[in-house]
Design an enzyme around this catalytic site. Structure first.
Site, short mmCIF file in Angstrom:
data_model
loop_
_atom_site.label_atom_id
_atom_site.label_comp_id
_atom_site.label_asym_id
_atom_site.label_seq_id
_atom_site.Cartn_x
_atom_site.Cartn_y
_atom_site.Cartn_z
N LYS A 104 3.54 -9.37 -0.70
CA LYS A 104 4.65 -10.32 -0.67
C LYS A 104 4.73 -10.92 0.72
O LYS A 104 4.30 -10.24 1.65
CB LYS A 104 5.99 -9.69 -1.04
N TYR A 189 13.25 -9.49 0.01
CA TYR A 189 13.57 -8.23 -0.68
C TYR A 189 14.94 -8.32 -1.36
O TYR A 189 15.15 -7.77 -2.43
CB TYR A 189 13.59 -7.05 0.29
P1 NDP Z 1 -0.42 -7.11 10.53
O1 NDP Z 1 -0.31 -8.19 11.52
O2 NDP Z 1 -0.20 -5.71 11.03
O3 NDP Z 1 -1.84 -7.13 9.82
C1 NDP Z 1 -2.42 -8.31 9.30
C2 NDP Z 1 -3.93 -8.18 9.36
O4 NDP Z 1 -4.48 -9.36 8.82
C3 NDP Z 1 -4.49 -8.09 10.78
O5 NDP Z 1 -4.51 -6.78 11.29
C4 NDP Z 1 -5.90 -8.65 10.58
O6 NDP Z 1 -6.72 -7.60 10.08
C5 NDP Z 1 -5.74 -9.63 9.44
N1 NDP Z 1 -5.77 -11.04 9.90
C6 NDP Z 1 -6.66 -11.97 9.47
N2 NDP Z 1 -6.42 -13.13 10.05
C7 NDP Z 1 -5.38 -12.98 10.89
C8 NDP Z 1 -4.69 -13.85 11.78
N3 NDP Z 1 -5.00 -15.14 11.90
N4 NDP Z 1 -3.66 -13.34 12.50
C9 NDP Z 1 -3.30 -12.05 12.36
N5 NDP Z 1 -3.91 -11.18 11.52
C10 NDP Z 1 -4.95 -11.63 10.78
O7 NDP Z 1 0.59 -7.45 9.35
P2 NDP Z 1 1.24 -6.44 8.30
O8 NDP Z 1 0.27 -5.42 7.90
O9 NDP Z 1 2.56 -6.01 8.80
O10 NDP Z 1 1.52 -7.46 7.08
C11 NDP Z 1 0.48 -7.95 6.26
C12 NDP Z 1 1.07 -8.47 4.95
O11 NDP Z 1 1.74 -7.40 4.27
C13 NDP Z 1 2.11 -9.56 5.12
O12 NDP Z 1 1.98 -10.53 4.10
C14 NDP Z 1 3.45 -8.84 4.96
O13 NDP Z 1 4.48 -9.67 4.46
C15 NDP Z 1 3.09 -7.76 3.97
N6 NDP Z 1 3.92 -6.55 4.12
C16 NDP Z 1 4.38 -5.94 2.99
C17 NDP Z 1 5.13 -4.79 3.07
C18 NDP Z 1 5.55 -4.07 1.83
O14 NDP Z 1 6.24 -3.07 1.93
N7 NDP Z 1 5.14 -4.51 0.66
C19 NDP Z 1 5.54 -4.22 4.36
C20 NDP Z 1 4.93 -4.90 5.50
C21 NDP Z 1 4.16 -6.02 5.37
P3 NDP Z 1 -8.20 -7.34 10.66
O15 NDP Z 1 -8.04 -7.02 12.11
O16 NDP Z 1 -8.69 -6.22 9.84
O17 NDP Z 1 -8.95 -8.64 10.42
#
Ligand code: NDP
Length: 364
Positions: A104, A189
């Site tokens: 989401k 949420y």
């Molecule tokens: P993070 O920033 O921690 O992680 C995102 C990952 O995406 C990065 O670590 C990277 O992985 C990859 N990535 C690829 N392109 C980009 C870019 N341009 N900029 C930044 N990151 C990039 O985010 P979250 O893990 O907190 O959130 C990810 C998704 O999950 C979001 O859509 C958020 O809304 C959702 N979410 C859902 C939750 C739930 O409970 N359902 C709770 C928290 C978040 P790599 O280094 O491996 O390429």
């Protein structure tokens, strides 16, 4: 776990190895019955290789965003990227014959949500939005109370989801990657919560948006949104979401015969349910025990069953599209100083697949 048993499970490729993937999703595989980690997709190969070893994957099961389309045949896809990348990777995955479990918010516009749904339909692949709370035993117990009429007629839903966001360079504060501020990240949420718990779709929405002048965190995205939703039954929801207050995360549903609250309501684990209902002229407040469960594992197992049985998920793409539609109406209302926006009344639930197999907990 014997390898043959592991191979019977549905294989997931995790796309994006950030906080959620590392902190919740990958650990949740150990709590699933039908899922296994099959591949990792990351822009940081060293990190991905280390994780691959931990999850006993061959190095050849580590991909990057450029060669993502070569994912091994057996893997389905879980998109855990910044919001604006959900559409691209869902569509690429569907074209490559993969089913998709997408985080989401589903995307950053109604247009993108429609494209994602269409791509998955055209490829005859399942698309599920990871609305974890809809699979959490606490929400399911509360939904059951509502359905059984234990709270009477629903009148009010109150909810807040907020925290202080750090002033660091991050995609959540960049509109091109996030699509907005607190609303699509955490306010969603509250929207999804009231729709799921009441089983209704709103006919009206109004909102006020605030961002403090001079706070560099909010150059591109909003800090706070207050919004109300009106439902055909007379239920009204009053919600608050913010990146600029102390952490706050609760919901309360008030009906003619009782109320129930979740506090915390939206955390990754440990949701607490309290129910107050009139019994023989007295109001008794109860804190029913709930089964301990990992909601991430439950949602992934649901996706895996849908893939195996060719079923529509309980929270399919249309569920994400509806929230996106409502968020767009919220932003329009806020831009117009809080003017109530009339919405086309939709018969919600028509798009849902069957409920998850495990019975919802009974708490009264
Ligand atoms: P993070 O920033 O921690 O992680 C995102 C990952 O995406 C990065 O670590 C990277 O992985 C990859 N990535 C690829 N392109 C980009 C870019 N341009 N900029 C930044 N990151 C990039 O985010 P979250 O893990 O907190 O959130 C990810 C998704 O999950 C979001 O859509 C958020 O809304 C959702 N979410 C859902 C939750 C739930 O409970 N359902 C709770 C928290 C978040 P790599 O280094 O491996 O390429």
């Amino acid at each position: 776990m014997r390898q043959s048993l592991m191979n019977d499970r549905v294989g997931f490729a995790i796309v994006g190895l950030g906080k959620l993937a590392l902190g919740q999703i990958l650990p949740a595989f150990a709590h699933t019955q039908h899922c296994r980690v099959a591949a990792l997709v990351s822009g940081h190969r060293d990190k991905a290789l280390k994780l691959a070893r931990k999850h006993k994957l061959q190095d050849s099961m580590v991909f990057d965003y450029a060669n993502f389309d070569r994912l091994a045949d057996q893997a389905d896809v879980e998109v855990v990227l910044p919001n604006s990348l959900h559409a691209e990777y869902t569509i690429r995955a569907a074209r490559g014959g993969k089913h998709v479990l997408c985080e989401k918010p589903m995307a950053i516009s109604v247009f993108e949500c429609r494209q994602m749904i269409e791509a998955c339909q055209r490829a005859d692949r399942r698309l599920m939005v990871a609305y974890r709370c809809q699979y959490d035993p606490a929400d399911r117990a509360l939904r059951r109370l509502v359905k059984e009429g234990k709270l009477g007629r629903l009148k009010t839903f109150l909810s807040s989801h907020a925290f202080q966001i750090e002033n660091t360079p991050q995609w959540r504060l960049q509109r091109a990657l996030s699509g907005g501020g607190a609303l699509p990240d955490i306010g969603i949420y509250c929207i999804n919560g009231v729709r799921y718990l009441s089983g209704e779709e709103p006919y009206e929405i109004a909102a006020i948006q605030q961002s403090p002048l001079g706070d560099s965190r909010f150059r591109e995205v909003e800090e706070t949104v207050h919004f109300t939703l009106g439902f055909p039954s007379g239920l009204r929801a009053m919600c608050h979401t913010s990146y600029g207050t102390h952490r706050c995360n609760f919901l309360r549903l008030v009906g003619t015969e009782g109320w129930a609250e979740l506090d915390p309501a939206y955390s990754h684990a440990g949701l607490k349910l309290r129910v107050a209902a009139a019994a023989r002229g007295q109001t008794a407040v109860d804190e029913p025990p709930l089964p301990a469960a990992d909601p991430f594992a439950l949602e992934m197992d649901h996706m895996a069953s849908c893939v195996r049985e060719g079923r529509r998920p309980y929270s399919p793409g249309e569920e994400g599209l509806q929230d996106q539609r409502l968020m767009e109406a919220i932003y329009v209302s806020a831009r117009e100083g809080g003017r109530p926006m009339k919405l086309d009344v939709i018969d919600g639930g028509t798009w849902r697949g069957p409920e998850p197999a495990e019975a919802a907990p009974r708490v009264m």
